[in-house]
Design a protein around this motif. Structure first.
Motif, mmCIF file in Angstrom:
data_model
loop_
_atom_site.group_PDB
_atom_site.id
_atom_site.type_symbol
_atom_site.label_atom_id
_atom_site.label_comp_id
_atom_site.label_asym_id
_atom_site.label_seq_id
_atom_site.Cartn_x
_atom_site.Cartn_y
_atom_site.Cartn_z
ATOM 1 N N VAL A 13 0.845 -1.206 0.000
ATOM 2 C CA VAL A 13 0.000 0.000 0.000
ATOM 3 C C VAL A 13 0.875 1.249 0.000
ATOM 4 C CG1 VAL A 13 -1.789 1.271 1.242
ATOM 5 C CG2 VAL A 13 -1.859 -1.228 1.168
ATOM 6 N N HIS A 14 1.939 1.237 0.785
ATOM 7 C CA HIS A 14 2.863 2.370 0.801
ATOM 8 C C HIS A 14 3.564 2.531 -0.545
ATOM 9 C CE1 HIS A 14 2.347 1.842 5.160
ATOM 10 N NE2 HIS A 14 2.842 3.064 5.300
ATOM 11 N N ARG A 15 3.799 1.413 -1.249
ATOM 12 C CA ARG A 15 4.536 1.468 -2.510
ATOM 13 C C ARG A 15 3.660 1.751 -3.715
ATOM 14 N NH1 ARG A 15 6.853 -3.229 -0.121
ATOM 15 N NH2 ARG A 15 5.595 -4.537 -1.511
ATOM 16 N N LEU A 16 2.351 1.874 -3.520
ATOM 17 C CA LEU A 16 1.469 2.172 -4.643
ATOM 18 C C LEU A 16 1.780 3.545 -5.236
ATOM 19 C CD1 LEU A 16 -2.004 0.891 -3.369
ATOM 20 C CD2 LEU A 16 -0.593 -0.121 -5.180
ATOM 21 N N HIS A 17 1.444 3.696 -6.506
ATOM 22 C CA HIS A 17 1.655 4.972 -7.179
ATOM 23 C C HIS A 17 0.839 6.064 -6.493
ATOM 24 C CE1 HIS A 17 1.771 7.937 -10.466
ATOM 25 N NE2 HIS A 17 2.849 7.284 -10.873
ATOM 26 N N PRO A 18 1.392 7.262 -6.317
ATOM 27 C CA PRO A 18 0.636 8.334 -5.647
ATOM 28 C C PRO A 18 -0.710 8.637 -6.289
ATOM 29 C CG PRO A 18 2.949 8.938 -5.836
ATOM 30 C CD PRO A 18 2.779 7.663 -6.603
ATOM 31 N N THR A 19 -0.797 8.534 -7.616
ATOM 32 C CA THR A 19 -2.075 8.777 -8.280
ATOM 33 C C THR A 19 -3.116 7.751 -7.857
ATOM 34 O OG1 THR A 19 -0.885 9.681 -10.174
ATOM 35 C CG2 THR A 19 -3.194 9.131 -10.502
ATOM 36 N N VAL A 20 -2.700 6.503 -7.702
ATOM 37 C CA VAL A 20 -3.618 5.454 -7.264
ATOM 38 C C VAL A 20 -4.078 5.729 -5.833
ATOM 39 C CG1 VAL A 20 -3.857 2.982 -6.835
ATOM 40 C CG2 VAL A 20 -2.550 3.776 -8.797
ATOM 41 N N LYS A 21 -3.191 6.219 -4.988
ATOM 42 C CA LYS A 21 -3.562 6.528 -3.606
ATOM 43 C C LYS A 21 -4.580 7.667 -3.549
ATOM 44 C CE LYS A 21 0.846 5.133 -1.533
ATOM 45 N NZ LYS A 21 1.982 5.568 -0.685
ATOM 46 N N VAL A 22 -4.348 8.719 -4.333
ATOM 47 C CA VAL A 22 -5.302 9.829 -4.363
ATOM 48 C C VAL A 22 -6.642 9.349 -4.918
ATOM 49 C CG1 VAL A 22 -5.767 12.114 -5.325
ATOM 50 C CG2 VAL A 22 -3.461 11.535 -4.553
ATOM 51 N N PHE A 23 -6.591 8.525 -5.954
ATOM 52 C CA PHE A 23 -7.825 7.991 -6.535
ATOM 53 C C PHE A 23 -8.547 7.087 -5.538
ATOM 54 C CE2 PHE A 23 -10.075 4.813 -9.177
ATOM 55 C CZ PHE A 23 -10.964 5.675 -9.805
ATOM 56 N N SER A 24 -7.793 6.325 -4.733
ATOM 57 C CA SER A 24 -8.425 5.463 -3.726
ATOM 58 C C SER A 24 -9.170 6.288 -2.683
ATOM 59 C CB SER A 24 -7.365 4.589 -3.058
ATOM 60 O OG SER A 24 -6.473 5.377 -2.278
ATOM 61 N N LEU A 25 -8.618 7.438 -2.310
ATOM 62 C CA LEU A 25 -9.320 8.306 -1.355
ATOM 63 C C LEU A 25 -10.630 8.808 -1.951
ATOM 64 C CD1 LEU A 25 -9.189 9.782 1.393
ATOM 65 C CD2 LEU A 25 -8.058 11.670 0.220
ATOM 66 N N PHE A 26 -10.593 9.161 -3.231
ATOM 67 C CA PHE A 26 -11.817 9.594 -3.910
ATOM 68 C C PHE A 26 -12.841 8.466 -3.968
ATOM 69 C CE2 PHE A 26 -14.117 9.523 -7.978
ATOM 70 C CZ PHE A 26 -14.928 10.632 -7.814
ATOM 71 N N VAL A 27 -12.395 7.245 -4.272
ATOM 72 C CA VAL A 27 -13.313 6.110 -4.374
ATOM 73 C C VAL A 27 -13.926 5.787 -3.014
ATOM 74 C CG1 VAL A 27 -13.437 3.632 -4.835
ATOM 75 C CG2 VAL A 27 -12.220 5.127 -6.412
ATOM 76 N N MET A 28 -13.139 5.882 -1.941
ATOM 77 C CA MET A 28 -13.674 5.642 -0.604
ATOM 78 C C MET A 28 -14.769 6.647 -0.274
ATOM 79 S SD MET A 28 -12.262 2.980 0.735
ATOM 80 C CE MET A 28 -10.818 1.921 0.549
ATOM 81 N N PHE A 29 -14.511 7.911 -0.557
ATOM 82 C CA PHE A 29 -15.524 8.936 -0.314
ATOM 83 C C PHE A 29 -16.751 8.695 -1.192
ATOM 84 C CE2 PHE A 29 -12.706 12.595 1.443
ATOM 85 C CZ PHE A 29 -12.353 11.772 2.495
ATOM 86 N N TRP A 30 -16.506 8.373 -2.455
ATOM 87 C CA TRP A 30 -17.587 8.106 -3.410
ATOM 88 C C TRP A 30 -18.455 6.944 -2.922
ATOM 89 C CZ3 TRP A 30 -19.550 9.263 -8.388
ATOM 90 C CH2 TRP A 30 -20.228 8.236 -9.038
ATOM 91 N N SER A 31 -17.844 5.852 -2.511
ATOM 92 C CA SER A 31 -18.581 4.655 -2.111
ATOM 93 C C SER A 31 -19.404 4.906 -0.861
ATOM 94 C CB SER A 31 -17.601 3.493 -1.874
ATOM 95 O OG SER A 31 -16.838 3.227 -3.039
ATOM 96 N N VAL A 32 -18.818 5.572 0.113
ATOM 97 C CA VAL A 32 -19.526 5.837 1.362
ATOM 98 C C VAL A 32 -20.685 6.798 1.141
ATOM 99 C CG1 VAL A 32 -19.272 6.883 3.655
ATOM 100 C CG2 VAL A 32 -17.537 5.311 2.805
ATOM 101 N N TYR A 33 -20.542 7.698 0.184
ATOM 102 C CA TYR A 33 -21.553 8.722 -0.045
ATOM 103 C C TYR A 33 -22.886 8.131 -0.506
ATOM 104 C CZ TYR A 33 -24.026 12.480 -2.476
ATOM 105 O OH TYR A 33 -24.982 13.354 -2.916
#
Length: 272
Positions: A13-33
């Motif tokens: 998880v730490h080694r993931l690409h920064p773009t994937v990490k930012v996108f994962s934060l968006f997806v988490m917010f999107w899913s919970v919403y």
């Protein structure tokens, strides 16, 4: 006391690409919403967050914020139980009588379910942010925003806020400790008196913030900030197969929760 949430570990998880990490934060917010049902909020996204927290050893950050999670879930659930007056009442709680009217709260199964769902939703939004900051450096955050075509000035301003807020908190803690060494008691008196005793701390913190902002502006000008619309970066992050798999998984997770909303399975049921 640590002022940053980042925990350096060697997980994938730490080694993931920064773009994937930012996108994962968006997806988490999107899913919970999209969902309100407590079960849909806990499975699978809640379990995924617990798994990531265990994998990345992010529990120290959750422990530091444990009371915030408890207060957030409890107060939100209680508030919506009061204001979401739908469904068949389980019991009625009379508050007071005013003239010929009775002010009462009708507690229903739907109000409990909806309130608990709202509390879990806010807690998961906070948990997603804690996981993101626990596994992502500030420079990675800036890099990820730039790769998502966010203007450099905007991405830099966003990432700068994550740097400055902890510094201001650290300055405030240092000033409070210095005042305590001089014999100033912040815990003397009642609650209002304690709050008033912290007022003198605001002035040196504010003056220190202005000084740091001025020094930072001069440092940015000396380094040519704003000279180019396509600034270079010292670190390059290659895209790996793990990044592609993680990106595909996030797309699937976001689609799943939108379908739960679309089909009504993520709701709290009929309003009866």
């Amino acid at each position: 006391m640590p002022i940053y949430l980042y925990i350096d570990r060697g997980t994938f998880v730490h080694r993931l690409h920064p773009t994937v990490k930012v996108f994962s934060l968006f997806v988490m917010f999107w899913s919970v919403y999209w969902v309100d049902n407590p079960i849909a909020l806990l499975v699978p996204i809640g379990l995924i967050m617990l798994w990531i927290a265990q994998l990345t050893d992010s529990w120290p950050n959750f422990y530091r914020l444990r009371w915030l999670f408890v207060i957030l879930i409890f107060t939100t659930t209680l508030m919506w139980m009061v204001f979401y007056q739908r469904g068949t009442p389980i019991f009625t709680l009379t508050l007071f009588h005013w003239r010929a009217h009775t002010v009462a709260i009708k507690v229903t199964r739907l109000s409990i379910k909806f309130g608990l769902g709202r509390g879990i939703k806010l807690a998961e939004l906070l948990a997603a942010s804690v996981l993101f900051l626990s596994t992502t450096k500030i420079e990675e955050f800036t890099y990820g925003l730039q790769r998502m075509r966010v203007p450099y000035r905007v991405s830099f301003a966003i990432s700068l806020s994550f740097r400055l807020v902890p510094l201001f908190i650290d300055s405030a803690v240092t000033i409070v400790d210095a005042q305590r060494l001089r014999g100033y008691d912040f815990n003397e008196g009642g609650p209002l008196e304690r709050v008033r005793r912290y007022v003198p701390v605001v002035i040196p913190v504010f003056m220190g913030a202005l000084r740091k902002a001025n020094n930072m502006a001069m440092a940015l000008e000396a380094r040519g900030f704003g000279f180019s619309h396509e600034p270079t970066t010292f670190i390059e992050y290659p895209v790996t197969p793990a990044d592609i798999l993680a990106f595909a998984f996030l797309i699937g997770l976001g689609t799943l929760y939108f379908m739960l909303y679309w089909t009504g399975l993520g709701g709290i049921g009929p309003l009866k």
